[in-house]
Structure formats: C-alpha cells, structure tokens
Design an enzyme around this catalytic site. Structure first.
Site, PDB file in Angstrom:
ATOM      1  CG  ASP A  25     -40.121  23.171  41.439  1.00 11.57           C
ATOM      2  OD1 ASP A  25     -40.857  22.558  42.243  1.00 11.57           O
ATOM      3  OD2 ASP A  25     -38.968  22.794  41.144  1.00 11.57           O
ATOM      4  NE  ARG A 106     -31.674  30.754  34.632  1.00  7.10           N
ATOM      5  CZ  ARG A 106     -32.311  30.150  33.631  1.00  7.10           C
ATOM      6  NH1 ARG A 106     -32.816  30.855  32.641  1.00  7.10           N
ATOM      7  NH2 ARG A 106     -32.459  28.847  33.621  1.00  7.10           N
ATOM      8  CG  ASP A 135     -30.352  29.127  36.894  1.00  8.18           C
ATOM      9  OD1 ASP A 135     -29.357  29.680  36.373  1.00  8.18           O
ATOM     10  OD2 ASP A 135     -30.947  28.182  36.373  1.00  8.18           O
ATOM     11  CB  SER A 186     -33.167  18.896  35.609  1.00  6.02           C
ATOM     12  OG  SER A 186     -33.147  20.297  35.659  1.00  6.02           O
TER      13      SER A 186
HETATM   14  N1  ARG Z   1     -25.085  24.404  35.294  1.00  3.27           N
HETATM   15  C1  ARG Z   1     -25.524  25.323  34.328  1.00  3.27           C
HETATM   16  C2  ARG Z   1     -25.434  26.734  34.807  1.00  3.27           C
HETATM   17  O1  ARG Z   1     -25.309  26.947  35.969  1.00  3.27           O
HETATM   18  C3  ARG Z   1     -26.873  25.023  33.746  1.00  3.27           C
HETATM   19  C4  ARG Z   1     -27.943  24.612  34.685  1.00  3.27           C
HETATM   20  C5  ARG Z   1     -29.194  24.532  33.916  1.00  3.27           C
HETATM   21  N2  ARG Z   1     -30.262  23.826  34.518  1.00  3.27           N
HETATM   22  C6  ARG Z   1     -30.618  22.569  34.206  1.00  3.27           C
HETATM   23  N3  ARG Z   1     -31.699  22.124  34.720  1.00  3.27           N
HETATM   24  N4  ARG Z   1     -29.927  21.829  33.424  1.00  3.27           N
HETATM   25  O2  ARG Z   1     -25.457  27.663  34.030  1.00  3.27           O
END
Ligand code: ARG
Length: 409
Positions: A25, A106, A135, A186
């Site tokens: 991506d 982040r 994110d 993921s």
């Molecule tokens: N749900 C978690 C958060 O919002 C982690 C998301 C991380 N991404 C993944 N592809 N697992 O902080």
C-alpha cells in the site's frame, strides 16, 4: 487557513513526505501521488520502532518505487522513553485491556513526518492508511494538531482499489508484490508488541492458531518451572529488573523476553475502533503488560486510596485520548500534569512470578514510601490501632443511615 474548510490538496502540494513502511500500500502511494495528485517529489520516511525490519531494503524499495529521497529514522529511544514510559506511569489500557502498543507509535511517526516536512521545505505530508482503521485518525489528528496548515494527502483512503487492483497498479511501476507465502494476517509490529488481525481471525469465535503468535510462547512450550522477577520503580518509572539497572530500551527488551518466554501478554479481544467498527484483534504485548501490572502494584502500596481512585479514572481517559489520536492535546497534557505529580512517591520493588501464561504479583516493598504500616494492619500484639476511637467514627459515619431508617420506619 485552508484547514478550516476541511478540504484537502487544494494547494496542490509539490513536495510531500510520505510515512512509508515498505508494504504494498505505501509503496503504491509513491507512483500514485506523483501520477494522480501531481506531486513532484515524494520523500519516503520509514520509522524504526524496533520492529526488526530490514531497513536498508525498505530504503531501497522506496527509491525504486519512485521516491526522490528515502529516509530512515531510528525512533526506538524516543518511542520507549517519551511514549511507552508515560503509558506505564498512566497504567494505560484502552477499554481496560489493550496497552496501546500500536497506538503509541503513531503520534511519534506523525511528529517526525511534520519535522521532516519543515526541514525539507515540503508542502505536504501523506500516509497510506485506509478509511476503516484507527491509524488514519491518529495520523490526521496529530498532523493537524502540530501543523494545521500543512497539506495532508491520503491516497489509500481515496483510491478505492481492491487488494488485487492495488498490486496490479504497483506492478505497472515496478513494485514487486510480496512473495506470497499466503500470510492472511495483517500485522503491526514494534518494540512494544505485535497486533494481529484479519484472515481467520475475522470470525471472532475462531480460536487463534499458533501461527498467529511471534513473540510469546504458547502455554505448552513455556517453561515448566516458574520464574520470579523483581521490578524496581523510581518515580513511577521501571528502572531495574532483578537488581540490574537498565536504560528504558534495554529494560523493555528484557521485560519482553522474560514475559514472552512464559507466555504472558497475549490478548484476544473485541475492541471498538474510533470509526464505530468493532474489530477482533490479537495482541502480544508481554513486557508492556508486565510493567503496567507491576506499576499498578507499587502504586497500590505507595499512594493513598483517594489518589488511586481518581487516578484510575483519569488513566482510563488518558488511554482513550491516546487511542483516539489526541496524544498532542490540551486535555492529555493536563492529565500528564496530574500523572507526573502523582509519581514522585512511587518508589519500590514488585516481585512477580511468571508461569504458564500468568504474571502474578507475589510481593511488594518500598523503603521510603510504603503507606503500609504493619503496626496498624497487624492482628498481633504490636497493634497500634486505637480500637476505641473507631466507635465515635462509626457513630458519625453511620448517622445518615440511622436517621433515614428512623424517619421512614
Ligand atoms: N487495533 C489496534 C489499534 O488501533 C492495532 C491495529 C494494528 N494494525 C494491524 N494491522 N493489526 O491500535
């Protein structure tokens, strides 16, 4: 003041700093920004957060995808010192469970993007987040808070391509899709943990397979002997494990390996995303969870009940703000003020037994700051508590109950 209208790429940014991970991506974002958005220079920025990626490879990948410049930033130290350690002092758990391993990274990446954009005189920043996750919220809100007038380009939220279409688009520009070992998950990884979603995990009743996990042992593979560890806190910061003083980064690594070895730190939860979607996520956050648990314990020994009570409510709010993208916000900063003030007396050692997926607190002590007075708590002969004075206290304490009952009989 473009930001007030909430409209994007009105200024037609020519030089853009892109948050780059090396994945398909974000790689596709490079030609896409140039072709569809008319960006002339894409500067790829990849953050080292201790995820163990081949960063040299990522650097090259960005250039071959068409970036004018490719920058790697080692953010491990600030990530742990300025983001993870405050989260430990705040006992931060979103919805009381998730220790924010991804969420904490982040705002740091976004801050760095903004700094690089300013240094290099770029007129925009970009990321490759989709429109369904948290994110994007964290990036957008942070970038807006730090640089409200900087243009923000979010191609992956707008291009509407399926996974296959994205890969096909990339192939036109020489972006090689991942050698498909058919990993259906993921995964987000950094020094604080792994977050795993998608694939078979999308059925929330389906048990996570062993293949999901990467940094924690299964119960079956964990040692058959318990291990006892002592964690020393100073001003609410963990500073030593088993008597060995350590820098924050080494301490987190040590906590990860100890807890991970014993299979502690796995979570399987349904969480509520900012965008209103419930998602099923698996987390492995061994060290962070261990340290938060121990920190809660040393606080329970050294802080008074009313402070603990108020702090626990504010902690919940702190975690909520961080999860939802408000790391840089006046409320979060005000809560930090409260939390920092509360930590001066949080000194001492917590003893934890790690065994078969558990981390049980089995002891705690604080030479200087323990509020536990054995002569008061004891049932033995050294008892200093004035039993008689309890009577007058309870007379006053229970007065409203007696009056109510007498009037309403
Ligand atoms: N749900 C978690 C958060 O919002 C982690 C998301 C991380 N991404 C993944 N592809 N697992 O902080």
């Amino acid at each position: 003041m473009n930001f007030l209208k909430g409209e994007k790429h009105m200024g037609k940014a020519k030089k853009v700093v892109l948050a780059y991970s090396g994945g398909v991506d974000t790689s596709v974002c490079i030609p896409y920004l140039k072709k569809e958005y008319g960006v002339e220079h894409v500067i790829a920025f990849a953050a080292d957060l201790g995820q163990g990626d081949e960063l040299d490879e990522i650097k090259k990948k960005a250039i071959s995808a068409g970036a004018s410049q490719s920058i790697i930033g080692n953010l491990v130290k600030p990530f742990i010192e300025d983001f993870a350690f405050p989260a430990i002092r705040s006992n931060a758990l979103y919805q009381g469970r998730y220790p924010l391993s991804t969420a904490l990274a982040r705002p740091l990446i976004a801050k760095k993007l903004v700094e690089i954009a300013k240094e290099l005189n770029a007129d925009g920043v970009a990321h490759g987040c989709t429109g369904k996750g948290n994110d994007q919220v964290r990036f957008d809100v942070t970038i807006g808070a730090l640089a409200p007038d900087l243009q923000l380009l979010t191609p992956a939220r707008e291009w509407g391509m399926s996974r296959e279409e994205t890969i096909a688009y990339g192939e036109k520009y020489g972006i090689v899709p991942p050698v498909s070992k058919k990993n259906p998950y993921s995964i987000d990884l950094n020094l604080l943990g792994r977050s795993i979603e998608a694939g078979p995990l999308e059925d929330p009743f389906e048990m996570p397979l062993d293949e999901v996990f990467g940094i924690t042992s299964s119960i079956a593979d964990s040692p058959n002997e318990p291990e006892i560890v002592d964690i020393l806190f100073e001003n609410g910061y963990p500073v030593a494990i088993d008597g060995e003083l350590m820098e924050p980064v080494s301490l987190i690594k040590k906590a990860n390996s100890l807890a991970g070895k014993h299979g502690f730190g796995r979570l399987d939860i349904i969480e509520d995303r900012v965008v209103g979607i419930k998602s099923r996520e698996i987390y492995e956050t061994p060290g962070l969870l261990l340290l938060i648990k121990a920190h809660q314990e040393i606080e329970s020994l050294t802080l008074p009940a009313d402070l603990l009570d108020t702090k626990s409510r504010l902690e919940r709010q702190w975690a909520d703000l961080v999860y939802k993208g408000f790391w840089f916000s006046p409320l979060k900063e005000a809560l930090d003020g409260f939390i920092n003030y509360s930590q001066k007396q949080v000194n001492g050692t917590v003893r934890v037994r790690l065994f078969k997926g558990n981390a049980d607190v089995i002891g705690r002590k604080s030479k200087e700051n323990s509020l536990y007075i054995s002569d008061m708590s004891t049932y033995g002969s050294e008892d200093k508590f004035n039993h008689k004075s309890a009577e007058g206290f309870i007379y006053v304490w229970g007065l409203p109950s007696r009056i109510w009952s007498w009037i309403n009989k």
